[in-house]
Design a protein around this motif. Structure first.
Motif, PDB file in Angstrom:
ATOM      1  N   UNK A   1     -17.323   4.340  -1.900  1.00 39.98           N
ATOM      2  CA  UNK A   1     -17.794   4.622  -0.551  1.00 39.98           C
ATOM      3  C   UNK A   1     -16.985   3.828   0.473  1.00 39.98           C
ATOM      4  N   UNK A   2     -16.675   2.575   0.156  1.00 41.40           N
ATOM      5  CA  UNK A   2     -15.850   1.764   1.057  1.00 41.40           C
ATOM      6  C   UNK A   2     -14.453   2.373   1.196  1.00 41.40           C
ATOM      7  N   UNK A   3     -13.919   2.931   0.087  1.00 36.89           N
ATOM      8  CA  UNK A   3     -12.620   3.575   0.171  1.00 36.89           C
ATOM      9  C   UNK A   3     -12.636   4.807   1.057  1.00 36.89           C
ATOM     10  N   UNK A   4     -13.728   5.568   1.026  1.00 41.63           N
ATOM     11  CA  UNK A   4     -13.845   6.742   1.905  1.00 41.63           C
ATOM     12  C   UNK A   4     -13.915   6.307   3.366  1.00 41.63           C
ATOM     13  N   UNK A   5     -14.650   5.245   3.651  1.00 39.23           N
ATOM     14  CA  UNK A   5     -14.723   4.736   5.022  1.00 39.23           C
ATOM     15  C   UNK A   5     -13.342   4.269   5.484  1.00 39.23           C
ATOM     16  N   UNK A   6     -12.633   3.557   4.615  1.00 33.26           N
ATOM     17  CA  UNK A   6     -11.266   3.130   4.953  1.00 33.26           C
ATOM     18  C   UNK A   6     -10.371   4.334   5.184  1.00 33.26           C
ATOM     19  N   UNK A   7     -10.521   5.352   4.359  1.00 32.77           N
ATOM     20  CA  UNK A   7      -9.711   6.557   4.491  1.00 32.77           C
ATOM     21  C   UNK A   7      -9.967   7.246   5.830  1.00 32.77           C
ATOM     22  N   UNK A   8     -11.231   7.234   6.272  1.00 34.69           N
ATOM     23  CA  UNK A   8     -11.575   7.898   7.531  1.00 34.69           C
ATOM     24  C   UNK A   8     -11.062   7.130   8.745  1.00 34.69           C
ATOM     25  N   UNK A   9     -10.942   5.828   8.633  1.00 30.21           N
ATOM     26  CA  UNK A   9     -10.496   5.011   9.772  1.00 30.21           C
ATOM     27  C   UNK A   9      -9.021   4.661   9.714  1.00 30.21           C
ATOM     28  N   UNK A  10      -8.346   5.021   8.649  1.00 30.14           N
ATOM     29  CA  UNK A  10      -6.938   4.665   8.481  1.00 30.14           C
ATOM     30  C   UNK A  10      -6.037   5.701   9.150  1.00 30.14           C
ATOM     31  N   UNK A  11      -4.963   5.213   9.755  1.00 28.99           N
ATOM     32  CA  UNK A  11      -4.031   6.116  10.437  1.00 28.99           C
ATOM     33  C   UNK A  11      -2.590   5.877   9.978  1.00 28.99           C
ATOM     34  N   UNK A  12      -2.426   5.207   8.842  1.00 28.00           N
ATOM     35  CA  UNK A  12      -1.091   4.955   8.326  1.00 28.00           C
ATOM     36  C   UNK A  12      -0.744   5.951   7.223  1.00 28.00           C
ATOM     37  N   UNK A  13       0.538   6.059   6.902  1.00 22.85           N
ATOM     38  CA  UNK A  13       0.982   7.045   5.926  1.00 22.85           C
ATOM     39  C   UNK A  13       0.920   6.458   4.515  1.00 22.85           C
ATOM     40  N   UNK A  14       1.238   7.290   3.523  1.00 26.47           N
ATOM     41  CA  UNK A  14       1.110   6.893   2.134  1.00 26.47           C
ATOM     42  C   UNK A  14       2.022   5.731   1.775  1.00 26.47           C
ATOM     43  N   UNK A  15       3.264   5.772   2.255  1.00 29.55           N
ATOM     44  CA  UNK A  15       4.244   4.760   1.871  1.00 29.55           C
ATOM     45  C   UNK A  15       3.816   3.378   2.344  1.00 29.55           C
ATOM     46  N   UNK A  16       3.229   3.310   3.539  1.00 27.65           N
ATOM     47  CA  UNK A  16       2.834   2.009   4.090  1.00 27.65           C
ATOM     48  C   UNK A  16       1.707   1.363   3.284  1.00 27.65           C
ATOM     49  N   UNK A  17       0.920   2.167   2.607  1.00 29.70           N
ATOM     50  CA  UNK A  17      -0.228   1.650   1.861  1.00 29.70           C
ATOM     51  C   UNK A  17       0.070   1.435   0.382  1.00 29.70           C
ATOM     52  N   UNK A  18       1.242   1.861  -0.060  1.00 27.04           N
ATOM     53  CA  UNK A  18       1.596   1.725  -1.478  1.00 27.04           C
ATOM     54  C   UNK A  18       2.105   0.315  -1.751  1.00 27.04           C
ATOM     55  N   UNK A  19       1.709  -0.353  -2.863  1.00 27.43           N
ATOM     56  CA  UNK A  19       0.843   0.150  -3.933  1.00 27.43           C
ATOM     57  C   UNK A  19      -0.597  -0.387  -3.875  1.00 27.43           C
ATOM     58  N   UNK A  20      -0.878  -1.346  -2.971  1.00 31.82           N
ATOM     59  CA  UNK A  20      -2.160  -2.044  -3.006  1.00 31.82           C
ATOM     60  C   UNK A  20      -3.374  -1.144  -2.913  1.00 31.82           C
ATOM     61  N   UNK A  21      -3.365  -0.212  -1.944  1.00 35.44           N
ATOM     62  CA  UNK A  21      -4.521   0.659  -1.737  1.00 35.44           C
ATOM     63  C   UNK A  21      -4.720   1.582  -2.928  1.00 35.44           C
ATOM     64  N   UNK A  22      -3.657   2.006  -3.566  1.00 38.93           N
ATOM     65  CA  UNK A  22      -3.788   2.917  -4.711  1.00 38.93           C
ATOM     66  C   UNK A  22      -4.254   2.175  -5.960  1.00 38.93           C
ATOM     67  N   UNK A  23      -3.924   0.891  -6.051  1.00 37.48           N
ATOM     68  CA  UNK A  23      -4.518   0.079  -7.122  1.00 37.48           C
ATOM     69  C   UNK A  23      -6.020  -0.028  -6.920  1.00 37.48           C
ATOM     70  N   UNK A  24      -6.443  -0.206  -5.666  1.00 40.57           N
ATOM     71  CA  UNK A  24      -7.871  -0.232  -5.363  1.00 40.57           C
ATOM     72  C   UNK A  24      -8.528   1.101  -5.702  1.00 40.57           C
ATOM     73  N   UNK A  25      -7.853   2.205  -5.418  1.00 38.80           N
ATOM     74  CA  UNK A  25      -8.395   3.530  -5.748  1.00 38.80           C
ATOM     75  C   UNK A  25      -8.580   3.678  -7.257  1.00 38.80           C
ATOM     76  N   UNK A  26      -7.601   3.216  -8.025  1.00 38.45           N
ATOM     77  CA  UNK A  26      -7.725   3.304  -9.478  1.00 38.45           C
ATOM     78  C   UNK A  26      -8.860   2.423  -9.991  1.00 38.45           C
ATOM     79  N   UNK A  27      -9.072   1.285  -9.347  1.00 40.64           N
ATOM     80  CA  UNK A  27     -10.174   0.409  -9.751  1.00 40.64           C
ATOM     81  C   UNK A  27     -11.525   1.069  -9.485  1.00 40.64           C
ATOM     82  N   UNK A  28     -11.642   1.798  -8.370  1.00 43.20           N
ATOM     83  CA  UNK A  28     -12.897   2.506  -8.095  1.00 43.20           C
ATOM     84  C   UNK A  28     -13.167   3.572  -9.152  1.00 43.20           C
TER      85      UNK A  28
END
Length: 281
Positions: free
Chosen positions: A212-239
């Motif tokens: 749920x926190x990841x969905x909230x972050x996704x809704x408020x985030x305005x950056x592209x995929x490359x800028x968030x790689x790899x930390x945010x995607x590690x968090x996604x895999x953990x969820x």
């Protein structure tokens, strides 16, 4: 699979709660299967799980459907347990086998409808304005539409049902105590329900709150995929791993409880009628 086979092999299937338990196991099985499908796609082609592709729509839709079905089953089990406790005071709340089958059918229809909306056209394959960064090609507004109401349902309704169960048991215990009767059974039941409800809440909170926190972050985030790689995607895999842990925890809390599973499995090996009855007890 162990839960499903054990429940089918015993004679408890006619009980309404056993039908809900089997359906919960089926939902967890679908969640694990869809998670394995997504993991396979990640291993073979990691880019499509980050930047999104049409190939990700079907596994994500099945994953969403199975998660929603699990949530609805958890809520249904809580409501059934409440009605089972309250039916001795209000006989019109008696839950029959047909009621459980109807609830199971309704849960799956609702879960399939909401989970398959991206396959029906609510996706962002050809538009990048509202595309989800974590779950491309899903749209952010779709994820928000799915996550927020179901997150509320998953926490508010079980809170009400299990608190009501504890209150009913405590009131009956006080009435029996006032009449000079033994209250050991109600005290034990109240303790068991309180302990189980705490485990349910902790497991649900640990499993679904990060998503749920990841969905909230996704809704408020305005950056592209490359800028968030790899930390945010590690968090996604953990969820996703936490949701899988929830699939392992549900059988332990609701159906198996280790000792109960051992007793049920022993009934499959018992040959005499007396041994079967002893194992069932």
């Amino acid at each position: 699979c162990t839960v499903i086979l054990t429940r089918l092999a015993t004679k408890d299937l006619h009980k309404p709660i056993s039908i809900l338990f089997c359906n919960l196991a089926v939902s967890d099985l679908f969640t694990s299967f869809s998670g394995f499908w997504i993991s396979t796609l990640f291993i073979t082609n990691p880019d499509i799980t980050i930047f999104g592709s049409e190939d990700m729509l079907a596994p994500y839709a099945l994953y969403t459907t199975s998660i929603l079905s699990t949530i609805y089953n958890l809520v249904s089990i809580g409501v059934e347990r409440y009605l089972a406790v309250a039916k001795s005071m209000r006989t019109r709340f008696r839950v029959a086998r047909n009621h459980s089958i109807a609830v199971v059918f309704t849960n799956w229809v609702l879960a399939f409808f909401l989970g398959c909306l991206p396959l029906m056209g609510w996706n962002c394959l050809h538009r990048e304005k509202s595309v989800s960064v974590l779950y491309s090609p899903f749209c952010v507004n779709y994820l928000f539409f799915i996550a927020v109401p179901n997150f509320v349902v998953a926490f508010i309704i079980p809170l009400f049902t299990y608190l009501r169960i504890i209150i009913i048991l405590r009131r009956r215990k006080l009435r029996m105590k006032a009449c000079g009767q033994a209250t050991g059974t109600y005290k034990s039941a109240e303790t068991q329900v309180a302990r189980t409800s705490i485990f349910i809440w902790l497991l649900a909170l640990i499993s679904y709150a990060p998503f749920f926190a990841g969905v909230i972050f996704d809704a408020t985030n305005h950056r592209c995929h490359i800028d968030l790689y790899p930390g945010v995607y590690i968090f996604r895999n953990c969820t996703a791993m936490l949701i899988t842990i929830n699939c392992l925890g549900n059988p332990l809390i609701y159906t198996l409880k280790l000792k109960t599973l051992g007793a049920k499995l022993k009934t499959l090996k018992c040959l005499s009628t007396n041994s079967v009855r002893a194992c069932a007890i």
